[in-house]
Design a protein around this motif. Structure first.
Motif, PDB file in Angstrom:
ATOM      1  N   GLY A 656       0.836  -1.220  -0.213  1.00 31.66           N
ATOM      2  CA  GLY A 656      -0.007   0.021  -0.024  1.00 31.66           C
ATOM      3  C   GLY A 656       0.836   1.330   0.038  1.00 31.66           C
ATOM      4  O   GLY A 656       0.222   2.353   0.295  1.00 31.66           O
ATOM      5  N   THR A 659      -0.676   3.790  -2.951  1.00 30.13           N
ATOM      6  CA  THR A 659      -1.931   4.021  -2.438  1.00 30.13           C
ATOM      7  C   THR A 659      -1.915   5.173  -1.297  1.00 30.13           C
ATOM      8  O   THR A 659      -2.549   6.121  -1.264  1.00 30.13           O
ATOM      9  N   TYR A 660      -0.918   4.801  -0.340  1.00 29.77           N
ATOM     10  CA  TYR A 660      -0.938   5.846   0.585  1.00 29.77           C
ATOM     11  C   TYR A 660      -0.440   7.320   0.086  1.00 29.77           C
ATOM     12  O   TYR A 660      -1.035   8.229   0.505  1.00 29.77           O
ATOM     13  N   VAL A 784       5.460   0.360   5.765  1.00 27.31           N
ATOM     14  CA  VAL A 784       4.052  -0.278   5.526  1.00 27.31           C
ATOM     15  C   VAL A 784       4.247  -1.551   6.280  1.00 27.31           C
ATOM     16  O   VAL A 784       5.060  -2.601   5.946  1.00 27.31           O
ATOM     17  N   PHE A 795      -0.679  -8.313   4.825  1.00 26.80           N
ATOM     18  CA  PHE A 795      -0.472  -7.017   4.524  1.00 26.80           C
ATOM     19  C   PHE A 795      -1.313  -6.198   5.470  1.00 26.80           C
ATOM     20  O   PHE A 795      -2.666  -6.629   5.385  1.00 26.80           O
ATOM     21  N   HIS A 797      -1.391  -3.003   5.893  1.00 24.90           N
ATOM     22  CA  HIS A 797      -1.557  -1.481   5.398  1.00 24.90           C
ATOM     23  C   HIS A 797      -1.618  -0.379   6.135  1.00 24.90           C
ATOM     24  O   HIS A 797      -2.257   0.576   5.970  1.00 24.90           O
TER      25      HIS A 797
END
Length: 913
Positions: A656, A659-660, A784, A795, A797
């Motif tokens: 992620g 995405t973050y 992460v 994960f 996240h």
């Protein structure tokens, strides 16, 4: 981008039909028919456009136009005449015009439409035809050909000739863009390097360039048409005169333009000239030219616009799945287009942002008020585009009926706005003019359901015009007159069963049964014989029949005349109606953003004049909506002097990281358009520029590899970012060898820290970069988190302080479906590399050593363990027996390594099975 799709435009030839006839004979030696003479005149007037020539119930194309249409539209190519005089021809039924016109426009063609402007039955000789419209991708105004949620921009670009004193300075480029379907008209001056950014945000359907302009255009879109125009249309004096005449002003200073913005004025003038050539109606709805105030909006470059998928997704280039798609809760086409405009030009003034936020907050706090507004908005039509059609005299009865629907909502909207407190909503109430007199006029005149065409009648209400009512009564047969006439004739003849009737074949008649045949007076004229009766006509009845027949046409003609008068009355109120449309669009966007905030629990961000970002429990705006409820994991972000200006984020693939960092960029963008954001709380410092270098792509057509594109975009960031910018970087340096990549990434972070100081989020697999935190005070490490369980990873996240020590790439490959043999082999190689490879500290030293020549191979810079043992061996104290034992041991170790590394083809075949 479509280049060279059309031949260079030539000026229309202004010659008569007879001159055309003589001219054609002189050039070709062939005689042509009067109708083809008419075609040639229309073709000359349309220039390089494909000509759709109306012939009865068909639109026909001839010569090269027919060949192009047959190829692009799948039409059958036939010919007019035979032998040496054969003319290629292709056509389609007239009622399919919209479909074929849309197809040609989407493929980048200009199209001219030549209509029959008189009834063929009433024409004496050749039917009169006229060129009614010339349509190009940038000048489309028909609602059926436009996406209601997107602006359709026609753009003009011109480069300012450099002066000797300006040598070394960036080339100034004038840009102007207009949405002809609404009249929104803008102009700005940019540098050549900024051109791609403008075109990425505008996505114009057509670009105008001077014939001699050598400016190299960046890619603007797959279907963007480049139209070359005469040089004189870009001349400064001509453009200035054209614009001041259009707006009825002596100068453009009142619009905010100065002498330094000459290139922008030249581009705007070129657009206006092009529009005048292509539009036959009035252009008065284009009533102002708006400058783009650069410092008042956040700058977003082309790579960022694409990487953050603001209005289109990267993979499919579709609106579905983009940021715009998920936050658009508007109910009108006008509101949707305005929201897109806000996203193209995010504000940087905290007061202006707060003005929007206050309005949204009030709408959130008062659900009944918001719901009431949205009920009214559901009834609103696309008045902006309808008014543009009114202005150029192309509006239909159905268009005017749409304006009536919008006008009906205005008193209610104004009444609700009158009770609002926020400054922006109060301003909207002040700007809104209900136009009640116009609404009453249109409501009294027009039926609720109107046809598309005004030439067939039937849309003006009864009792609106007494003369029209009289015609209609006659056209409907005048039941009262017929009844009175029948009674009168029956009394005069003494025939009680006499009837007056009508049919379409014989018209009006008097029917008398054979029983009363002897009572029929001599003035009756026999018209038809039936089995049990005779039908007659009288001079009086024939005269009435003629009146009825003419009344129907008179009613249609009068109705069209009344329609034109009504349309003109709407046109006279253009200014108020345009302003009302803008008010409705703003209210729709504000209500939509309030609805979004309520449904998805958004919060109001605090906009401050400091280089900070503080987000508590932030969520990705797109994934938070598209993923199942509760699936997305929120994260905190703290960027600033106390928490570090540069955050290095490490961790495995799929955990992620990308995405973050994207979610932070999108939250910042939403904050600057005045929207609430997906977080529990947020404080956002004013951001002048937003940069995102995310994802890998190449531009092979321009000779640029993926790594070259990556470096070019990174260079743009390093050369233009400021301390008030936000920079998002993802895996910089991965397109080259490990040491090259680490070295570049390391140096980029140093440069951002030492020379720019911009808020930066850098996602990377290079764990070596975590050492930078020890050297540079503004750098912070984050990772992460993952959880290992029975040789598998989970994960989590979640973003946590500190750097990651592994990438878990092999685990991700397993999840992706890589064959098990490859994964097992990779595990063995990884263990060997970890046992024998270069230590991280060595990589750190290599990355910081200028001019290092070390280069990682597939297995790194390693030596075999036996070599190390031999190096450590004390040969002075080895006996023959111990030497033999050592050799035997070494051989055994080598055999074991070979067994571990050697995989037969049979094993691989079994694995594939």
């Amino acid at each position: 981008m479509v280049r060279g799709n059309l031949p260079r435009r030539r000026p229309p030839l202004q010659i008569s039909g007879i001159e055309w006839y003589d001219f054609h004979i002189m050039q070709t030696g062939q005689k042509i028919s009067p109708m083809m003479q008419q075609y040639q005149q229309a073709k000359a007037a349309g220039g390089d456009a494909l000509l759709l020539f109306r012939m009865g119930d068909f639109y026909e194309l001839f010569y090269d136009d027919a060949k192009i249409a047959a190829d692009k539209l799948g039409l059958t190519l036939t010919s007019r005449d035979k032998g040496e005089n054969a003319v290629p021809m292709a056509g389609f039924p007239h009622h399919q015009l919209d479909n074929y016109l849309a197809n040609l426009i989407q493929q980048g063609f200009r199209v001219a439409v030549c209509e029959q402007v008189e009834d063929a039955a009433a024409a004496k000789g050749l039917v009169r035809r006229e060129l009614t419209q010339v349509v190009s991708p940038g000048t489309v105004t028909d609602l059926e050909l436009l996406d209601p949620k997107e602006s359709n921009f026609l753009t003009a670009i011109c480069a300012e000739p450099p002066k000797k004193s300006d040598r070394g300075k960036p080339t100034a480029v004038g840009l102007s863009w207009i949405d002809l379907s609404t009249g929104a008209f803008y102009a700005a001056v940019a540098t050549e390097a900024e051109l791609a950014d403008f075109l990425a945000r505008l996505a114009p359907s057509e670009i105008l360039l001077a014939e001699d302009d050598a400016l190299k255009l960046p890619a603007a879109g797959d279907r963007t048409v480049i139209t070359r125009r005469p040089v004189w249309t870009f001349a400064k004096k001509h453009s200035l005169d054209s614009l001041t005449r259009q707006f009825r002003v002596s100068s453009l200073e009142g619009f905010g333009f100065s002498e330094t913005e000459g290139p922008a004025i030249r581009a705007a003038g070129a657009i206006l000239e092009y529009v005048r050539e292509n539009q036959s109606g009035s252009l008065e709805f284009i009533d102002r030219l708006q400058p783009l105030v650069r410092d008042a909006v956040m700058q977003i470059d082309q790579a960022t616009w694409r990487s953050l998928e603001i209005t289109r997704t990267i993979r499919h280039h579709e609106r579905n799945g983009s940021l715009f798609d998920v936050i658009d809760r508007t109910l009108t086409a006008m509101g949707s287009r305005l929201l897109a405009s806000w996203m193209r030009q995010p504000l940087t003034c905290p007061q202006s942002i707060a003005r929007r936020q206050d309005a949204i907050a009030e709408l959130i706090e008062q659900p009944p008020l918001r719901d009431s507004f949205r009920q009214y908005l559901k009834q609103v039509t696309d008045t902006q585009r309808l008014l543009a059609r009114v202005a150029n005299a192309r509006a239909t009865p159905r268009d005017l009926a749409g304006i009536v629907l919008t006008l009906a909502t205005l008193p209610g909207l104004k009444s609700k706005l009158a009770g609002c407190r926020s400054e922006l909503l109060c301003q909207l109430e002040s700007d809104l003019d209900p136009c009640e007199d116009l609404h009453q006029l249109l409501h009294a005149a027009l039926e609720s359901e109107c046809p598309i065409t005004a030439k067939e009648g039937g849309f003006i209400r009864d009792a609106y015009n007494s003369q029209l009512d009289g015609y209609r009564e006659l056209a409907r047969g005048g039941k009262q007159w017929i009844a009175e006439y029948q009674a009168k004739v029956s009394n005069e003849t003494g025939i009680p069963s006499l009837k007056v009737g009508y049919n379409k074949v014989f018209g009006y008649y008097i029917e008398v049964t054979h029983v009363h045949r002897d009572k029929v007076p001599d003035s009756f004229i026999r018209k038809q014989t039936l089995k049990n009766a005779e039908r007659y006509i009288t001079p009086e009845l024939k005269e009435y029949e003629d009146q009825v027949v003419s009344a129907e046409q008179n009613a249609i003609d009068l109705e069209y005349e009344l329609f034109c008068q009504i349309r003109e009355q709407v046109r006279e109120r253009m200014s108020e109606l345009k302003r009302n449309s803008q008010v409705i669009a703003q209210l729709d966007v504000l209500c939509g953003l309030a609805e979004l905030a309520v449904i998805h629990h958004y919060t109001r961000p605090s906009i401050v004049d400091a280089a900070v970002i503080s987000i508590h429990a932030g969520r990705h705006p797109v994934l938070d909506i598209t993923e199942p409820l509760g699936a997305f994991v929120p994260n905190d972000t703290k960027l600033g002097e106390e928490n570090g200006v540069i955050h290095l984020i490490t961790g495995p693939n799929m955990a992620g990281k990308s995405t973050y960092i994207r979610q932070v960029a999108l939250i910042v963008l939403l904050s600057h358009i005045g929207s609430f954001v997906p977080a529990e709380s947020a404080t956002i410092g004013v951001t002048d520029r937003l940069f995102a270098r995310v994802g890998a792509s190449d531009e092979l057509s321009r000779g640029q590899s993926t790594f070259m594109v990556e470096m070019t975009e990174t260079a743009r960031i390093l050369n233009t970012a400021t301390p008030r910018s936000l920079v998002i970087l993802d895996e910089i340096g991965r397109g080259t060898s490990t040491y090259d990549g680490v070295s570049l990434a390391w140096a980029i972070v140093e440069y951002l820290h030492e020379n720019i100081g911009a808020r930066t989020m850098f996602a990377t697999h290079y764990h070596e970069l975590t050492k930078l935190e020890e050297t540079f005070p503004a750098v912070r490490n984050y990772n992460v988190t993952v959880k290992e369980w029975n040789d598998e990873i989970v994960f989590l996240h979640k973003i946590a302080p500190g750097g990651a020590d592994r990438s878990y790439g092999i685990h991700v490959a397993q999840l992706a479906g890589i064959p098990a043999w490859v994964n097992r082999r990779a595990e063995k190689i990884l263990k060997q590399l970890e046992r024998n490879g270069t230590e991280a500290s060595d990589v750190d030293q290599a990355a910081t050593r200028a001019g290092s020549e070390i280069q990682l191979t597939l297995f790194g810079a390693t030596t075999h363990p036996l070599i190390e043992k031999i190096k450590r061996l004390d040969t002075d104290h080895v006996t023959p027996m111990s030497a033999l034992a050592m050799i035997q041991q070494w051989k055994s170790e080598l055999d074991n390594d070979e067994t571990a590394n050697n995989v037969t083809s049979d094993e691989m075949t079994d694995e594939r099975r």
